[in-house]
Design an enzyme around this catalytic site. Structure first.
Site, short mmCIF file in Angstrom:
data_model
loop_
_atom_site.label_atom_id
_atom_site.label_comp_id
_atom_site.label_asym_id
_atom_site.label_seq_id
_atom_site.Cartn_x
_atom_site.Cartn_y
_atom_site.Cartn_z
N ASP A 31 0.85 -1.19 0.00
CA ASP A 31 0.00 0.00 0.00
C ASP A 31 0.89 1.24 0.00
O ASP A 31 1.86 1.33 0.75
CB ASP A 31 -0.92 -0.01 1.23
CG ASP A 31 -2.07 0.99 1.08
OD1 ASP A 31 -3.22 0.55 0.99
OD2 ASP A 31 -1.79 2.22 1.03
N ILE A 32 0.53 2.20 -0.84
CA ILE A 32 1.35 3.41 -1.00
C ILE A 32 1.28 4.30 0.25
O ILE A 32 2.16 5.12 0.48
CB ILE A 32 0.87 4.18 -2.26
CG1 ILE A 32 1.96 5.07 -2.83
CG2 ILE A 32 -0.39 4.98 -2.00
CD1 ILE A 32 1.62 5.62 -4.22
N ASN A 88 -12.68 -3.04 2.62
CA ASN A 88 -13.55 -1.87 2.70
C ASN A 88 -14.59 -2.01 1.59
O ASN A 88 -14.24 -2.37 0.46
CB ASN A 88 -12.75 -0.58 2.51
CG ASN A 88 -11.80 -0.33 3.67
OD1 ASN A 88 -12.10 -0.66 4.81
ND2 ASN A 88 -10.65 0.25 3.39
N HIS A 101 -10.09 -5.62 -3.31
CA HIS A 101 -8.76 -5.93 -2.77
C HIS A 101 -8.88 -6.20 -1.29
O HIS A 101 -9.74 -5.65 -0.61
CB HIS A 101 -7.78 -4.77 -3.02
CG HIS A 101 -8.28 -3.44 -2.57
ND1 HIS A 101 -9.15 -2.68 -3.31
CD2 HIS A 101 -8.07 -2.75 -1.42
CE1 HIS A 101 -9.44 -1.57 -2.65
NE2 HIS A 101 -8.80 -1.59 -1.49
#
Ligand code: AMP
Ligand code: ZN
Length: 115
Positions: A31-32, A88, A101
């Site tokens: 994750d960025i 989510n 995801h």
């Protein structure tokens, strides 16, 4: 695939990303904007918008995500210390990228590798 889907673009290598894992069905990348020392995104290559959009026939893709999560957690050295798995779902659930995801989040109690 929707033309504006960032994760489809990453999967198709139209956007830069470094894959920690790839096979015919999934990619995994960091994750960025990590929320923990380990924060990976496990992404099916098939464009499915969210959990709300899974259909009969998608069970193996969804089920395989958990086997992949177990493997990635072990590779990251957090399988024993523990981790969270999170989907989510839609805007109210905090989803901002509308390509399904699974977040794999952990590493808070990971022992330093030199110990
Ligand atoms: P969600 O809120 O479940 O839709 O999660 C989307 C996640 O994608 C967020 O945690 C973002 O930080 C992450 N993200 C957005 N753009 C990128 C990118 N280019 N590479 C890696 N992660 C990204
Ligand atoms: Zn997509």
């Amino acid at each position: 695939m929707p033309a504006d889907c960032l994760f489809c673009k990453i999967i198709n290598r139209e956007e830069p990303s470094e894959f920690l894992y790839e096979d015919d069905t999934y990619v995994v990348f960091k994750d960025i904007n990590p929320h923990a020392p380990v924060h990976l995104l496990l992404v099916p290559k098939k464009h499915i918008r969210s959990i709300n959009d899974i259909q009969t026939g998608d069970e193996s893709i969804l089920g395989g995500l958990f086997t992949l999560a177990k493997k990635m957690a072990k590779e990251q050295g957090i399988n024993e210390s523990g981790y969270k798995l999170l989907f989510n779902v839609e805007k109210g659930g905090g989803q901002v990228i509308f390509h399904i995801h699974l977040h794999l989040i952990g590493g808070w109690h990971k022992r330093p590798s030199h110990l």
